[in-house]
Design an enzyme around this catalytic site. Structure first.
Site, PDB file in Angstrom:
ATOM      1  N   GLY A 109     -13.964  21.406  65.060  1.00 30.87           N
ATOM      2  CA  GLY A 109     -14.006  22.862  65.108  1.00 30.87           C
ATOM      3  C   GLY A 109     -14.375  23.391  63.736  1.00 30.87           C
ATOM      4  N   GLY A 147     -32.454  21.090  51.997  1.00 34.12           N
ATOM      5  CA  GLY A 147     -31.697  21.978  51.131  1.00 34.12           C
ATOM      6  C   GLY A 147     -31.365  23.299  51.779  1.00 34.12           C
ATOM      7  CG  ASP A 156     -18.292  23.116  60.308  1.00 38.75           C
ATOM      8  OD1 ASP A 156     -18.820  24.230  60.446  1.00 38.75           O
ATOM      9  OD2 ASP A 156     -17.939  22.405  61.268  1.00 38.75           O
TER      10      ASP A 156
END
Length: 304
Positions: free
Chosen positions: A48, A225, A253
């Protein structure tokens, strides 16, 4: 100083397909698609976006406060985050639901097919901002639709600058709603595919979105990048070559965890992005979104 991380807590069931999706899916037969992939490996990981971002921010030495929802099966996940030193006091437990579940298949080219069950995430809009004086920064990541709308409004009303990171949740919103998110946010972070969708739905170019009140529009490009847009001008921050390519799950994340840490420290935006790129390259060499070790001292991060 603490950063509020709004988004999903989920269990990731991750499998690896040793072939290529492109060799199994016939383009002229997608209208009668019926495909089965043999996946010899399977594992279950904590995941998550909120959990993964908080893991990276915490490992760097930042202070993460998670705002999310789990189901009746989420007790172990909350214990895991607490043991890491991550504040989960603002997490709602919906005992009548399962914690969100992602079922992910990754092929040999690191393409992914994901099925996602939102579960308790659909109750996340019931949570308000925690009553803490030290929250100075936030990120609104993929979550339940109503939760993303509420948390963006609440953060704007509270005067807390935040990153709008729609991720996989972007298709839930129309152009007017996305423009409202942008108007409330301080930064916007998307990958290149999401950037195209954001432009199509809002009717705005990346230059137009960036040439506004925003302090930065970030478009991640994987190994290439990240493009950093500030006031209509774009700068490419080069990617970092990974030592090994094992699992792309959670790389975005990891980037956002590094971005938040840099913003907490008051770094220039390009330096924040450089750290995010390094984290993404580190994460891809490890399975799951929360298994890569980070040596704060070696990375030049401030002690807690």
């Amino acid at each position: 100083m603490a950063s509020l991380v709004c988004g999903s807590l989920a269990f990731d069931t991750i499998t690896d397909f040793p072939g290529r999706f492109a060799e199994q899916i016939l383009p002229d037969q997608v209208h009668i698609l019926n495909v089965s992939f043999l996946v010899p490996t399977l594992r279950r990981e904590y995941g998550g976006c909120a959990g993964n971002i908080a893991y990276n921010l915490n490992a760097l030495g930042g202070q993460a406060v998670v705002l999310a929802a789990v189901g009746g099966d989420g007790t172990g996940y909350l214990a895991h985050l607490s043991q890491l030193g991550i504040d989960v006091s603002a997490v709602l437990t919906d005992s009548d639901s399962y914690t969100a579940q992602a079922m992910i298949i990754t092929d040999r080219d690191n393409n992914q097919i994901t099925a996602f069950h939102p579960g308790a995430m659909q109750s996340a809009h019931q949570i308000g901002l925690p009553a803490r004086e030290d929250i100075r920064l936030a990120i609104v990541g993929p979550d339940g639709r109503e939760a993303m709308l509420r948390h963006a409004r609440d953060l704007k009303a509270a005067g807390i600058p935040f990153i709008f990171d729609p991720g996989q949740g972007l298709p839930m919103f129309n152009g007017e709603e996305l423009r409202a998110f942008i108007a409330q946010a301080t930064w916007v972070a998307v990958n290149d595919y999401e950037a195209r969708m954001l432009c199509e739905r809002t009717g705005l170019s990346l230059a137009q979105i960036a040439d506004s009140h925003l302090e930065g529009l970030l478009v991640t490009l994987g190994a290439e990048g990240c493009d950093v847009w500030v006031k209509g001008h774009c700068t490419r921050v080069a990617g970092v070559k990974a030592d090994a390519v094992v699992d792309p799950t959670g790389c975005g994340d990891a980037f956002r965890g590094g971005l938040l840490y840099g913003l907490e420290q008051g770094w220039p935006l390009e330096r924040c992005v450089e750290l995010g790129n390094r984290l993404g390259a580190l994460k891809i060499g490890h399975r799951g979104g929360q298994n890569h070790p980070i040596d704060r001292a070696a990375w030049g991060c401030a002690p807690r």
